[in-house]
Scaffold this active site. Structure first.
Site, PDB file in Angstrom:
ATOM      1  N   GLY A  31      82.197  67.418  15.445  1.00 14.57           N
ATOM      2  CA  GLY A  31      82.061  67.134  16.869  1.00 14.57           C
ATOM      3  C   GLY A  31      83.381  66.814  17.540  1.00 14.57           C
ATOM      4  O   GLY A  31      84.449  67.142  17.006  1.00 14.57           O
ATOM      5  N   HIS A  37      88.091  74.394  18.397  1.00 17.01           N
ATOM      6  CA  HIS A  37      86.734  74.651  17.880  1.00 17.01           C
ATOM      7  C   HIS A  37      86.099  75.825  18.634  1.00 17.01           C
ATOM      8  O   HIS A  37      85.427  76.669  18.041  1.00 17.01           O
ATOM      9  CB  HIS A  37      85.839  73.426  18.083  1.00 17.01           C
ATOM     10  CG  HIS A  37      86.195  72.248  17.236  1.00 17.01           C
ATOM     11  ND1 HIS A  37      86.636  71.067  17.767  1.00 17.01           N
ATOM     12  CD2 HIS A  37      86.149  72.060  15.894  1.00 17.01           C
ATOM     13  CE1 HIS A  37      86.858  70.200  16.795  1.00 17.01           C
ATOM     14  NE2 HIS A  37      86.579  70.773  15.648  1.00 17.01           N
ATOM     15  N   GLY A 150      89.507  76.258  10.152  1.00 14.75           N
ATOM     16  CA  GLY A 150      90.808  76.358  10.816  1.00 14.75           C
ATOM     17  C   GLY A 150      91.955  76.194   9.821  1.00 14.75           C
ATOM     18  O   GLY A 150      91.862  75.425   8.867  1.00 14.75           O
ATOM     19  N   ASP A 153      93.605  72.703   8.796  1.00 22.64           N
ATOM     20  CA  ASP A 153      93.142  72.037   7.575  1.00 22.64           C
ATOM     21  C   ASP A 153      93.291  73.035   6.421  1.00 22.64           C
ATOM     22  O   ASP A 153      92.296  73.436   5.791  1.00 22.64           O
ATOM     23  CB  ASP A 153      91.692  71.591   7.738  1.00 22.64           C
ATOM     24  CG  ASP A 153      91.544  70.571   8.846  1.00 22.64           C
ATOM     25  OD1 ASP A 153      92.041  69.457   8.693  1.00 22.64           O
ATOM     26  OD2 ASP A 153      90.957  70.914   9.889  1.00 22.64           O
ATOM     27  N   VAL A 179      95.102  76.405  16.466  1.00 21.66           N
ATOM     28  CA  VAL A 179      95.242  76.511  17.925  1.00 21.66           C
ATOM     29  C   VAL A 179      96.060  75.309  18.389  1.00 21.66           C
ATOM     30  O   VAL A 179      95.812  74.177  17.965  1.00 21.66           O
ATOM     31  CB  VAL A 179      93.854  76.515  18.607  1.00 21.66           C
ATOM     32  CG1 VAL A 179      93.997  76.633  20.124  1.00 21.66           C
ATOM     33  CG2 VAL A 179      93.014  77.666  18.063  1.00 21.66           C
ATOM     34  N   SER A 188      93.427  68.723  17.635  1.00 17.34           N
ATOM     35  CA  SER A 188      92.692  67.927  16.675  1.00 17.34           C
ATOM     36  C   SER A 188      91.863  66.915  17.449  1.00 17.34           C
ATOM     37  O   SER A 188      92.303  66.409  18.480  1.00 17.34           O
ATOM     38  CB  SER A 188      93.675  67.189  15.757  1.00 17.34           C
ATOM     39  OG  SER A 188      93.023  66.131  15.105  1.00 17.34           O
ATOM     40  N   ARG A 190      91.472  64.076  16.606  1.00 19.59           N
ATOM     41  CA  ARG A 190      92.175  62.796  16.508  1.00 19.59           C
ATOM     42  C   ARG A 190      93.225  62.612  17.610  1.00 19.59           C
ATOM     43  O   ARG A 190      93.672  61.494  17.844  1.00 19.59           O
ATOM     44  CB  ARG A 190      92.856  62.671  15.145  1.00 19.59           C
ATOM     45  CG  ARG A 190      91.852  62.475  14.031  1.00 19.59           C
ATOM     46  CD  ARG A 190      92.495  62.513  12.672  1.00 19.59           C
ATOM     47  NE  ARG A 190      91.472  62.483  11.643  1.00 19.59           N
ATOM     48  CZ  ARG A 190      91.053  61.378  11.043  1.00 19.59           C
ATOM     49  NH1 ARG A 190      91.602  60.237  11.337  1.00 19.59           N
ATOM     50  NH2 ARG A 190      90.106  61.429  10.131  1.00 19.59           N
TER      51      ARG A 190
END
Ligand code: PAF
Length: 282
Positions: A31, A37, A150, A153, A179, A188, A190
């Site tokens: 999420g 995403h 992605g 990671d 991206v 991210s 985060r």
């Protein structure tokens, strides 16, 4: 777009699509969806076409957080995420509860025992056990033909590919390029935790990667020198702490002393209280 909250309801949907032979493309997420995403969902759509089904899972997986406080801080933005998925043409958002994914006395885990031991696996013990277990469960539930991960990671994608190969899971793993924001910061979930000052400091990560790329082009092959470029650049920035900087081969994720094309330069950095990862393939 359908929001599906339980495993039996998802099964009903999936078996309906399976019966008609429509291909299923899957993007697993935790999420807090961002443009990165959404690009993954668009890629998923391109792969299966208009006849196919694009499924996005949204599940903040407690078992991949090695620190409880990190898990507790993780934002939940289901309504906004669903709106983004609807706009992006996703067919199903699967957002199960933690209790249904981890029923009482849950005791079966998936452990990859080679690629997951270094980099994030070394600094976050148990992380990949949580990732592999939940991704395998999601694969069993969604039964996708294709799953998209992605490149940010990078280690996760390599580990999942290995698990899928070793355990004969009939799903094709696609790894999509990282991206980046216009200023180069890798997208991210985060990033939202960074203060405005930290957000500026975080730009040093991509700057350091660009310097390594340039040095590699100038024929610098000594791995220590390349890693030092990153450390020296980040050392100039107040409040940044390097967790790791490694140069590795992508087949076995082993450190190399001499860089060659295709090697992965990966790093994890604390920017204040937020841990960010990024990488480039040389
Ligand atoms: O990359 C992520 O967001 C997570 O690790 C994943 C693959 C959704 C598993 O929880």
């Amino acid at each position: 777009m359908k929001l599906v909250r339980t495993i039996p309801a998802l099964r009903r949907e999936i078996s309906r699509y399976r019966r008609t032979g429509r291909p299923i493309s899957f993007v697993p997420t935790m999420g807090v969806l961002h443009a990165g995403h959404i690009e993954l969902t668009q890629r998923a759509r391109r792969i299966v076409g208009r006849r196919g089904i694009v499924v996005v899972s949204i599940f903040v997986n407690p078992t991949q957080f090695n620190q409880k406080s990190d898990f507790k801080k993780y934002p939940h933005t289901l309504a906004a995420d669903c709106a983004k998925c609807r706009a992006a043409g996703v067919d199903i958002v699967f957002a199960p509860s933690a209790r249904s994914m981890y029923p009482e006395n849950f005791s079966t885990w998936v452990n990859e025992e080679s690629l997951s031991l270094t980099l994030c696996g070394a600094s976050r013990p148990g992380h990949f056990r949580g990732v592999c277990t939940i991704v395998l469960k999601l694969f069993n539930q969604v039964q996708p033909d294709v799953a998209i991960f992605g490149q940010k990671d990078a280690q996760q994608a390599l580990v999942i590919r290995r698990v899928v190969r070793d355990l004969d899971i009939p799903v094709k793993i696609i790894v999509a390029p990282t991206v980046r924001e216009r200023d180069g910061l890798a997208m991210s979930s985060r990033n939202a935790r960074l203060s405005p000052q930290e957000r500026i400091h975080a730009l040093a990560i991509n700057e350091a990667l660009s310097q390594v790329r340039a040095a590699f082009r100038r024929n610098i092959r000594n791995a220590s020198k390349l890693k030092k470029i990153v450390r020296s650049h980040l050392a100039k920035i107040h409040g940044m702490k390097v967790d790791y900087v490694e140069l590795m081969d992508t087949a076995m994720l082993r450190s190399v002393t001499k860089a060659s094309r295709g090697n992965l330069l990966a790093m994890a950095v604390w920017v204040g209280g937020t841990r960010l990862i990024d990488n480039i393939k040389l």
